[in-house]
Design a protein around this motif. Sequence first.
Motif, PDB file in Angstrom:
ATOM      1  N   VAL A 155       0.831  -1.200   0.000  1.00  0.00           N
ATOM      2  CA  VAL A 155       0.000   0.000   0.000  1.00  0.00           C
ATOM      3  C   VAL A 155       0.870   1.256   0.000  1.00  0.00           C
ATOM      4  CG1 VAL A 155      -1.911   1.198   1.122  1.00  0.00           C
ATOM      5  CG2 VAL A 155      -1.697  -1.277   1.369  1.00  0.00           C
ATOM      6  N   ALA A 156       0.605   2.163  -0.929  1.00  0.00           N
ATOM      7  CA  ALA A 156       1.355   3.416  -1.020  1.00  0.00           C
ATOM      8  C   ALA A 156       0.828   4.441  -0.011  1.00  0.00           C
ATOM      9  CB  ALA A 156       1.244   3.982  -2.442  1.00  0.00           C
ATOM     10  N   PRO A 157       1.670   5.411   0.391  1.00  0.00           N
ATOM     11  CA  PRO A 157       1.253   6.428   1.364  1.00  0.00           C
ATOM     12  C   PRO A 157       0.449   7.556   0.722  1.00  0.00           C
ATOM     13  CG  PRO A 157       3.549   6.750   0.793  1.00  0.00           C
ATOM     14  CD  PRO A 157       3.105   5.505   0.078  1.00  0.00           C
ATOM     15  N   SER A 158      -0.796   7.284   0.406  1.00  0.00           N
ATOM     16  CA  SER A 158      -1.679   8.285  -0.190  1.00  0.00           C
ATOM     17  C   SER A 158      -3.093   8.087   0.361  1.00  0.00           C
ATOM     18  CB  SER A 158      -1.699   8.131  -1.719  1.00  0.00           C
ATOM     19  OG  SER A 158      -2.416   6.965  -2.094  1.00  0.00           O
ATOM     20  N   PHE A 159      -4.003   8.950  -0.048  1.00  0.00           N
ATOM     21  CA  PHE A 159      -5.395   8.848   0.398  1.00  0.00           C
ATOM     22  C   PHE A 159      -6.000   7.496   0.036  1.00  0.00           C
ATOM     23  CE2 PHE A 159      -5.897   9.877  -4.027  1.00  0.00           C
ATOM     24  CZ  PHE A 159      -7.084   9.275  -4.402  1.00  0.00           C
ATOM     25  N   PHE A 160      -5.431   6.849  -0.982  1.00  0.00           N
ATOM     26  CA  PHE A 160      -5.953   5.568  -1.457  1.00  0.00           C
ATOM     27  C   PHE A 160      -5.774   4.461  -0.423  1.00  0.00           C
ATOM     28  CE2 PHE A 160      -6.011   2.124  -4.838  1.00  0.00           C
ATOM     29  CZ  PHE A 160      -7.343   2.306  -5.150  1.00  0.00           C
ATOM     30  N   ALA A 161      -4.856   4.666   0.543  1.00  0.00           N
ATOM     31  CA  ALA A 161      -4.610   3.652   1.563  1.00  0.00           C
ATOM     32  C   ALA A 161      -5.875   3.364   2.366  1.00  0.00           C
ATOM     33  CB  ALA A 161      -3.482   4.103   2.487  1.00  0.00           C
ATOM     34  N   SER A 162      -6.579   4.406   2.748  1.00  0.00           N
ATOM     35  CA  SER A 162      -7.814   4.224   3.518  1.00  0.00           C
ATOM     36  C   SER A 162      -8.871   3.492   2.700  1.00  0.00           C
ATOM     37  CB  SER A 162      -8.366   5.578   3.978  1.00  0.00           C
ATOM     38  OG  SER A 162      -7.501   6.177   4.904  1.00  0.00           O
ATOM     39  N   ILE A 163      -8.929   3.792   1.415  1.00  0.00           N
ATOM     40  CA  ILE A 163      -9.889   3.123   0.539  1.00  0.00           C
ATOM     41  C   ILE A 163      -9.595   1.631   0.478  1.00  0.00           C
ATOM     42  CG2 ILE A 163     -10.701   2.959  -1.852  1.00  0.00           C
ATOM     43  CD1 ILE A 163     -10.151   5.973  -2.122  1.00  0.00           C
ATOM     44  N   ILE A 164      -8.318   1.276   0.355  1.00  0.00           N
ATOM     45  CA  ILE A 164      -7.938  -0.134   0.310  1.00  0.00           C
ATOM     46  C   ILE A 164      -8.311  -0.837   1.613  1.00  0.00           C
ATOM     47  CG2 ILE A 164      -5.961  -1.711   0.256  1.00  0.00           C
ATOM     48  CD1 ILE A 164      -4.622   0.222  -1.696  1.00  0.00           C
ATOM     49  N   GLY A 165      -8.011  -0.209   2.746  1.00  0.00           N
ATOM     50  CA  GLY A 165      -8.355  -0.808   4.027  1.00  0.00           C
ATOM     51  C   GLY A 165      -9.836  -1.034   4.190  1.00  0.00           C
ATOM     52  N   ASN A 166     -10.631  -0.037   3.822  1.00  0.00           N
ATOM     53  CA  ASN A 166     -12.088  -0.162   3.919  1.00  0.00           C
ATOM     54  C   ASN A 166     -12.630  -1.206   2.962  1.00  0.00           C
ATOM     55  OD1 ASN A 166     -13.325   1.825   5.879  1.00  0.00           O
ATOM     56  ND2 ASN A 166     -12.010   3.222   4.730  1.00  0.00           N
ATOM     57  N   MET A 167     -12.100  -1.225   1.748  1.00  0.00           N
ATOM     58  CA  MET A 167     -12.567  -2.181   0.746  1.00  0.00           C
ATOM     59  C   MET A 167     -12.271  -3.611   1.176  1.00  0.00           C
ATOM     60  SD  MET A 167     -14.018  -2.826  -2.180  1.00  0.00           S
ATOM     61  CE  MET A 167     -14.085  -1.213  -2.966  1.00  0.00           C
ATOM     62  N   ALA A 168     -11.102  -3.844   1.733  1.00  0.00           N
ATOM     63  CA  ALA A 168     -10.730  -5.190   2.172  1.00  0.00           C
ATOM     64  C   ALA A 168     -11.701  -5.710   3.228  1.00  0.00           C
ATOM     65  CB  ALA A 168      -9.310  -5.181   2.724  1.00  0.00           C
ATOM     66  N   VAL A 169     -12.059  -4.848   4.159  1.00  0.00           N
ATOM     67  CA  VAL A 169     -13.001  -5.263   5.206  1.00  0.00           C
ATOM     68  C   VAL A 169     -14.395  -5.468   4.637  1.00  0.00           C
ATOM     69  CG1 VAL A 169     -14.153  -4.531   7.333  1.00  0.00           C
ATOM     70  CG2 VAL A 169     -11.688  -4.197   7.065  1.00  0.00           C
ATOM     71  N   GLU A 170     -14.826  -4.578   3.769  1.00  0.00           N
ATOM     72  CA  GLU A 170     -16.155  -4.690   3.170  1.00  0.00           C
ATOM     73  C   GLU A 170     -16.306  -6.012   2.412  1.00  0.00           C
ATOM     74  OE1 GLU A 170     -20.006  -3.579   2.496  1.00  0.00           O
ATOM     75  OE2 GLU A 170     -18.541  -2.479   3.688  1.00  0.00           O
ATOM     76  N   GLU A 171     -15.306  -6.361   1.617  1.00  0.00           N
ATOM     77  CA  GLU A 171     -15.385  -7.604   0.852  1.00  0.00           C
ATOM     78  C   GLU A 171     -15.256  -8.824   1.754  1.00  0.00           C
ATOM     79  OE1 GLU A 171     -16.487  -7.688  -1.992  1.00  0.00           O
ATOM     80  OE2 GLU A 171     -16.219  -5.612  -2.622  1.00  0.00           O
ATOM     81  N   ALA A 172     -14.477  -8.728   2.813  1.00  0.00           N
ATOM     82  CA  ALA A 172     -14.385  -9.828   3.775  1.00  0.00           C
ATOM     83  C   ALA A 172     -15.728 -10.066   4.447  1.00  0.00           C
ATOM     84  CB  ALA A 172     -13.309  -9.524   4.817  1.00  0.00           C
ATOM     85  N   LYS A 173     -16.416  -8.993   4.791  1.00  0.00           N
ATOM     86  CA  LYS A 173     -17.747  -9.116   5.388  1.00  0.00           C
ATOM     87  C   LYS A 173     -18.729  -9.742   4.409  1.00  0.00           C
ATOM     88  CE  LYS A 173     -17.550  -5.310   8.750  1.00  0.00           C
ATOM     89  NZ  LYS A 173     -18.113  -3.974   9.124  1.00  0.00           N
ATOM     90  N   MET A 239       7.804   6.880   9.680  1.00  0.00           N
ATOM     91  CA  MET A 239       7.255   5.565   9.340  1.00  0.00           C
ATOM     92  C   MET A 239       7.700   5.252   7.918  1.00  0.00           C
ATOM     93  SD  MET A 239       3.337   5.894  10.802  1.00  0.00           S
ATOM     94  CE  MET A 239       3.288   7.697  10.616  1.00  0.00           C
ATOM     95  N   CYS A 240       8.244   4.063   7.700  1.00  0.00           N
ATOM     96  CA  CYS A 240       8.722   3.737   6.350  1.00  0.00           C
ATOM     97  C   CYS A 240       7.643   3.101   5.486  1.00  0.00           C
ATOM     98  CB  CYS A 240       9.955   2.830   6.423  1.00  0.00           C
ATOM     99  SG  CYS A 240       9.668   1.216   7.171  1.00  0.00           S
ATOM    100  N   CYS A 241       6.543   2.660   6.107  1.00  0.00           N
ATOM    101  CA  CYS A 241       5.427   2.064   5.353  1.00  0.00           C
ATOM    102  C   CYS A 241       4.131   2.732   5.787  1.00  0.00           C
ATOM    103  CB  CYS A 241       5.372   0.555   5.567  1.00  0.00           C
ATOM    104  SG  CYS A 241       6.839  -0.319   5.032  1.00  0.00           S
ATOM    105  N   THR A 242       4.077   4.023   5.585  1.00  0.00           N
ATOM    106  CA  THR A 242       2.948   4.819   6.061  1.00  0.00           C
ATOM    107  C   THR A 242       1.630   4.355   5.466  1.00  0.00           C
ATOM    108  OG1 THR A 242       4.518   6.658   6.038  1.00  0.00           O
ATOM    109  CG2 THR A 242       2.229   7.189   6.468  1.00  0.00           C
ATOM    110  N   GLY A 243       1.638   3.972   4.201  1.00  0.00           N
ATOM    111  CA  GLY A 243       0.410   3.499   3.567  1.00  0.00           C
ATOM    112  C   GLY A 243      -0.146   2.262   4.244  1.00  0.00           C
ATOM    113  N   ALA A 244       0.742   1.346   4.622  1.00  0.00           N
ATOM    114  CA  ALA A 244       0.305   0.125   5.307  1.00  0.00           C
ATOM    115  C   ALA A 244      -0.356   0.448   6.642  1.00  0.00           C
ATOM    116  CB  ALA A 244       1.501  -0.803   5.517  1.00  0.00           C
ATOM    117  N   VAL A 245       0.205   1.421   7.351  1.00  0.00           N
ATOM    118  CA  VAL A 245      -0.371   1.818   8.649  1.00  0.00           C
ATOM    119  C   VAL A 245      -1.757   2.436   8.452  1.00  0.00           C
ATOM    120  CG1 VAL A 245      -0.080   3.281  10.680  1.00  0.00           C
ATOM    121  CG2 VAL A 245       1.906   2.161   9.666  1.00  0.00           C
ATOM    122  N   ALA A 246      -1.865   3.346   7.487  1.00  0.00           N
ATOM    123  CA  ALA A 246      -3.154   3.997   7.237  1.00  0.00           C
ATOM    124  C   ALA A 246      -4.216   2.996   6.798  1.00  0.00           C
ATOM    125  CB  ALA A 246      -2.985   5.086   6.182  1.00  0.00           C
ATOM    126  N   ALA A 247      -3.839   2.051   5.952  1.00  0.00           N
ATOM    127  CA  ALA A 247      -4.795   1.029   5.515  1.00  0.00           C
ATOM    128  C   ALA A 247      -5.240   0.165   6.685  1.00  0.00           C
ATOM    129  CB  ALA A 247      -4.168   0.150   4.428  1.00  0.00           C
TER     130      ALA A 247
END
Length: 288
Positions: A155-173, A239-247
């Motif tokens: 995951v890259a450190p951009s606004f898209f990180a939150s979208i990826i995190g939310n999408m992963a949970v939504e599809e898991a549900k 943080m060296c993996c900021t996107g991963a943290v945000a996701a």
Amino acid sequence: MEKKKMAFAGSWYPASSNECEASIQGFLKEKQGTLGGHFIGGIVPHAGWYYSGSIACRVIASLDPGKGSDEKIDTIILFGAHMHKQSEPFILIHGAVETPFGDIEVDKELADKICAGISIRKRAPLKFPDENTLELQYPFIKYFYPDAKIVVCGVAPSFFASIIGNMAVEEAKNLSRNIKVIGSTDMTHYGPDFGFTPAGTGKKAVEWVKNENDRDAIQAMMEMDESNIIAQGLKNKNMCCTGAVAATVAACKKLGAVKAIELDYATSFDKSASDSFVGYAGILYSLS
């Protein structure tokens, strides 16, 4: 089944299952050990096990519902990778990842669903990058959750990180998956080896990293503020993996997390004093 082979075994962590288990059992006895509670996700470091394995191990072990619980964990979602703001997120689309304890099968159905909902680069095991941010967590995951599948995502450190995190949970549900979420990052990389010396050298530099630069990043993690997490990582290099943290934070909030607990913090300076050193934090996210 096509699988991602180990690249760091025997150097960054032990190559055999017996050696890995011995290390893990030792880690579990360090400091306060694991934490009790209903944790749905966490942040782990990814340096060699000698430096940060204890923190990563105890965070991942703390996600286990424990003996006496009938909760079955279907899939672990792991976010990581060293990426720039403009980097293209990627996901392991099928197959398995290799560990000294045996392979972890990719949750292909969930990975496919995530890919269908967002723009993300699909990678097969043989084309998947050698990422210590990800691989150093695989043995812990396999050891504590031997029957769980995995979804692995850079995951890259951009606004898209939150979208990826939310999408992963939504599809898991949508698939009725019971998941746990792990984000992999180290903290400030300080010193001449990293070209980052805003507080000079010596003890004052170590104190600045511990009490100011890393503490600001940890505070953002504790407050579960994805925007501040991204800002901290890009501006302060803490943080060296900021996107991963945000996701991870976005995913945990989507799962209902309301509280963060700091399990531990350390630096490589604690193990090996040097003008160049790295910080490590372990954070857990709880439903109550």
